[in-house]
Design a protein around this motif. Structure first.
Motif, mmCIF file in Angstrom:
data_model
loop_
_atom_site.group_PDB
_atom_site.id
_atom_site.type_symbol
_atom_site.label_atom_id
_atom_site.label_comp_id
_atom_site.label_asym_id
_atom_site.label_seq_id
_atom_site.Cartn_x
_atom_site.Cartn_y
_atom_site.Cartn_z
ATOM 1 N N SER A 206 0.819 -1.218 0.000
ATOM 2 C CA SER A 206 0.000 0.000 0.000
ATOM 3 C C SER A 206 0.849 1.262 0.000
ATOM 4 N N GLY A 207 2.162 1.125 -0.109
ATOM 5 C CA GLY A 207 3.068 2.271 -0.153
ATOM 6 C C GLY A 207 4.199 1.999 -1.114
ATOM 7 N N PRO A 208 5.038 3.002 -1.376
ATOM 8 C CA PRO A 208 6.169 2.814 -2.292
ATOM 9 C C PRO A 208 7.086 1.681 -1.841
ATOM 10 N N VAL A 209 7.603 0.941 -2.816
ATOM 11 C CA VAL A 209 8.546 -0.142 -2.553
ATOM 12 C C VAL A 209 9.953 0.431 -2.640
ATOM 13 N N ASN A 210 10.710 0.320 -1.570
ATOM 14 C CA ASN A 210 12.053 0.888 -1.513
ATOM 15 C C ASN A 210 13.123 -0.039 -2.056
ATOM 16 N N GLU A 211 12.957 -1.347 -1.859
ATOM 17 C CA GLU A 211 14.018 -2.273 -2.230
ATOM 18 C C GLU A 211 13.439 -3.648 -2.504
ATOM 19 N N ILE A 212 14.024 -4.350 -3.482
ATOM 20 C CA ILE A 212 13.683 -5.733 -3.770
ATOM 21 C C ILE A 212 14.982 -6.523 -3.924
ATOM 22 N N GLN A 213 14.921 -7.830 -3.596
ATOM 23 C CA GLN A 213 16.118 -8.675 -3.685
ATOM 24 C C GLN A 213 15.701 -10.129 -3.819
ATOM 25 N N TRP A 214 16.320 -10.828 -4.765
ATOM 26 C CA TRP A 214 16.115 -12.252 -4.915
ATOM 27 C C TRP A 214 16.848 -12.986 -3.801
ATOM 28 N N THR A 446 27.329 -8.465 -18.792
ATOM 29 C CA THR A 446 27.263 -7.841 -20.111
ATOM 30 C C THR A 446 26.296 -6.667 -20.169
ATOM 31 N N LEU A 447 25.294 -6.662 -19.300
ATOM 32 C CA LEU A 447 24.273 -5.613 -19.311
ATOM 33 C C LEU A 447 24.290 -4.846 -17.999
ATOM 34 N N LEU A 448 23.921 -3.589 -18.080
ATOM 35 C CA LEU A 448 23.731 -2.732 -16.912
ATOM 36 C C LEU A 448 22.313 -2.199 -16.971
ATOM 37 N N VAL A 449 21.512 -2.499 -15.959
ATOM 38 C CA VAL A 449 20.106 -2.113 -15.946
ATOM 39 C C VAL A 449 19.877 -1.108 -14.832
ATOM 40 N N THR A 450 18.991 -0.160 -15.084
ATOM 41 C CA THR A 450 18.649 0.860 -14.095
ATOM 42 C C THR A 450 17.205 1.291 -14.278
ATOM 43 N N GLY A 451 16.597 1.702 -13.185
ATOM 44 C CA GLY A 451 15.269 2.286 -13.261
ATOM 45 C C GLY A 451 15.346 3.744 -13.670
ATOM 46 N N SER A 452 14.209 4.402 -13.699
ATOM 47 C CA SER A 452 14.146 5.803 -14.098
ATOM 48 C C SER A 452 12.947 6.455 -13.437
ATOM 49 N N SER A 453 13.059 7.748 -13.204
ATOM 50 C CA SER A 453 11.977 8.471 -12.529
ATOM 51 C C SER A 453 10.721 8.570 -13.383
ATOM 52 N N ASP A 454 10.824 8.352 -14.688
ATOM 53 C CA ASP A 454 9.649 8.379 -15.554
ATOM 54 C C ASP A 454 8.987 7.013 -15.687
ATOM 55 N N HIS A 474 6.532 1.019 -15.661
ATOM 56 C CA HIS A 474 5.635 1.519 -14.618
ATOM 57 C C HIS A 474 5.127 2.916 -14.971
ATOM 58 N N LYS A 475 4.056 3.296 -14.306
ATOM 59 C CA LYS A 475 3.514 4.646 -14.458
ATOM 60 C C LYS A 475 4.208 5.624 -13.515
ATOM 61 N N GLU A 476 4.610 5.131 -12.338
ATOM 62 C CA GLU A 476 5.338 5.957 -11.385
ATOM 63 C C GLU A 476 6.841 5.672 -11.519
ATOM 64 N N ALA A 477 7.634 6.352 -10.711
ATOM 65 C CA ALA A 477 9.089 6.207 -10.779
ATOM 66 C C ALA A 477 9.499 4.773 -10.483
ATOM 67 N N CYS A 478 10.304 4.189 -11.354
ATOM 68 C CA CYS A 478 10.856 2.850 -11.155
ATOM 69 C C CYS A 478 12.153 2.993 -10.359
ATOM 70 N N VAL A 479 12.171 2.480 -9.138
ATOM 71 C CA VAL A 479 13.303 2.708 -8.238
ATOM 72 C C VAL A 479 14.258 1.529 -8.161
ATOM 73 N N ALA A 492 13.062 -8.423 -12.214
ATOM 74 C CA ALA A 492 12.070 -7.898 -11.274
ATOM 75 C C ALA A 492 12.238 -6.393 -11.165
ATOM 76 N N THR A 493 11.136 -5.659 -11.192
ATOM 77 C CA THR A 493 11.154 -4.204 -11.069
ATOM 78 C C THR A 493 10.123 -3.773 -10.031
ATOM 79 N N CYS A 494 10.334 -2.604 -9.442
ATOM 80 C CA CYS A 494 9.374 -2.054 -8.479
ATOM 81 C C CYS A 494 9.303 -0.550 -8.661
ATOM 82 N N ASP A 495 8.223 0.047 -8.172
ATOM 83 C CA ASP A 495 8.028 1.474 -8.400
ATOM 84 C C ASP A 495 7.549 2.170 -7.139
#
Length: 504
Positions: A206-214, A446-454, A474-479, A492-495
């Motif tokens: 019900s709130g923003p997700v700050n961190e995810i980890q496998w 080989t790849l570098l992945v990052t979220g974005s505020s858009d 995502h519609k909100e910032a992907c953190v 896995a991504t979260c926003d």
């Protein structure tokens, strides 16, 4: 002495009278039913559950944390019976007022305005007992209750269980080995490809997700850990079903950081309630619990010593803890206000901290290198741009690391002294804009992945620093965006809206 004893016994008699039900069948004493404020965020049922306990109940072993009472409670009511159990949870003085605190103010104001006059009578009695040389009279009922309590009650509460919500067949799902993971356990990781399709969309927070980890254990890597601003930590089956397996409500404020232990059976979490909790995944018991002097924003386990971790937050200090002794091993001091992220270098002899110390022309002390054993500062002149770095990540094969910057680009550094920046490579195109946007390398590097505020996810080629593809996730910032350690191309991504998505 006789006058004080008479007044207090009189108030006790008045309490018994007011607790008797009236003709309408309702209780007139509003303070006899303190409210235990514990929020649960179960699937499909996002409500704040208020459980009613009797005033004299002492069965509080299920409370998740041990906390201080609010200042107003100490100022008005010194009687232990008037302290509701919800105020035995953590209350951070420098944090914003929580919902439970506001609910308590409303409940206390309605009780004060009630016609029984009990709270005014108690406040008058408390004021009379503050006279020097006069010892307040304690009723026999309270003396018996206090004598029946254990001597080390705070320590027992510190190791009490979390409020755990278990989904259907969640206990069996925690121990299983996914059929999708089994074929990859005996082979090396294959080449990573950019994911294209959405597999699961999990939106129980019900709130923003700050961190995810496998989960770091390969056999149990179907489990995904998430920490949220809704005060909870969740474990998901993010490979087979996309369901929430367990929810842990150990914190009273936002959970800013959470980490799996190397064995995959425990979860270390820290939040804005200044609390550290080490929780057993299956039982929900708190193996370790301690309160720090600052709000926690980053924590990491030592790569080779599984019982040692480092945490930092809204403080110039970073502390190393030993879970075996529950004590602080070392303190690392820097002239900063907040630690944004922590990164251990290979073998764990040195680690890096990113801070918010930025001067007008350069970022002095933005990234600080520390010697883990001696707590000596190795270097604070690593990054000379005028941007803070909300996250750091290490390359899985090469001796380099990447820093996410608020200048909307990723900077590449050497992981060996003197940690020089690579001026020929810069990964830019995404947006940060003040969010704690995370970044990570693929398992093959080989790849570098990052979220974005858009809300997008950017995939960069590590060697050429060019954008391979962008994903409108995502519609909100992907953190945060992280690759699965075993399954190729599973992401896995979260926003900031509380959604977690799995891509393949």
């Amino acid at each position: 002495m006789s006058l004080v004893a008479y007044e207090d016994s009189d108030s006790e008699t008045e309490t018994e009278k007011t607790e008797a039900p009236d003709t309408s069948g309702r209780q007139t004493n509003q303070l006899s039913s303190p409210v235990s404020c514990v929020q649960h965020f179960a699937p499909g049922n996002t409500k704040s559950t208020h459980e009613m306990h009797p005033a004299g109940s002492t069965g509080r072993s299920g409370s998740s944390t041990v906390c201080e009472d609010p200042p107003e409670l100490y100022a008005q009511n010194n009687d232990a019976d008037l302290a509701p159990p919800c105020w035995q949870r953590v209350y951070s003085g420098h944090a914003a007022l929580s919902v439970a605190y506001r609910n308590y103010e409303q409940a206390s104001s309605s009780s004060t305005n009630s016609g029984n006059g009990l709270s005014q009578k108690r406040a008058h009695n408390d004021s009379t007992t503050t006279i020097k040389g006069i010892r307040p009279y304690i009723p026999k009922r309270l003396r018996q209750e206090n004598s029946s309590k254990p001597e080390k009650e705070p320590d027992q509460r510190g190791s009490s269980d979390c409020d755990v919500e278990l989904s259907v067949s969640g206990e069996q799902t925690l121990r299983k080995i996914s059929e999708l993971i089994k074929p990859y356990l005996g082979s090396k990781y294959k080449v990573t490809e950019v994911p294209k399709s959405l597999i699961f969309c999990m939106s129980k927070h019900s709130g923003p997700v700050n961190e995810i980890q496998w989960c770091p254990v390969r056999e149990q890597s179907h489990m995904l850990l998430s920490a949220s601003m809704d005060k909870t930590v969740k474990v998901w089956d993010a490979v087979d079903t996309g369901c929430c397996l367990k929810t842990y409500s150990c914190h009273s404020c936002a959970v800013r950081a959470a980490q799996w232990s190397s064995c995959g059976r425990r979860i270390l979490s820290g939040g804005f309630d200044s609390m550290l909790h080490l929780t057993d995944v299956e039982t929900g018991k708190q193996i370790f619990s301690s309160k720090t002097e600052f709000r926690i924003s980053a924590l990491k386990f030592h790569p080779t010593e599984s019982n040692v971790f480092v945490c930092g937050g809204f403080s110039p200090e970073v502390k190393a803890w030993d879970l075996r002794t529950s004590k602080v091993l070392r303190v690392y001091k820097a002239a900063v206000q907040q630690t944004l992220d922590i990164l251990f270098l290979p073998e764990g002899r040195e680690f890096l901290t990113s801070t918010d110390a930025v001067s007008q022309d350069s970022a002095d002390r933005t990234i600080v290198a520390w010697d883990f054993q001696s707590a000596a500062k190795i270097s604070n002149q690593i990054f000379h741009e005028r941007y803070t770095c909300p996250s750091l990540t290490l390359h899985p094969k090469e001796s380099v690391f990447v820093a996410q910057t608020n200048g909307n680009y990723l900077a590449l550094f050497s992981a060996q002294r003197p940690y020089r920046i690579n001026k020929k490579k810069r990964y830019e195109g995404h947006k940060v804009e003040g969010f704690a946007v995370g970044c990570e390398f693929s398992p093959d590097g080989t790849l570098l992945v990052t979220g974005s505020s858009d809300g997008k996810v950017f995939f960069y080629n590590y060697h050429t620093s060019r954008i391979i593809r962008t994903l409108s996730a995502h519609k909100e910032a992907c953190v945060s965006a992280i690759f699965h350690p075993v399954l190729p191309s599973l992401l896995a991504t979260c926003d900031w809206a509380g959604e977690i998505k799995i891509w393949q």
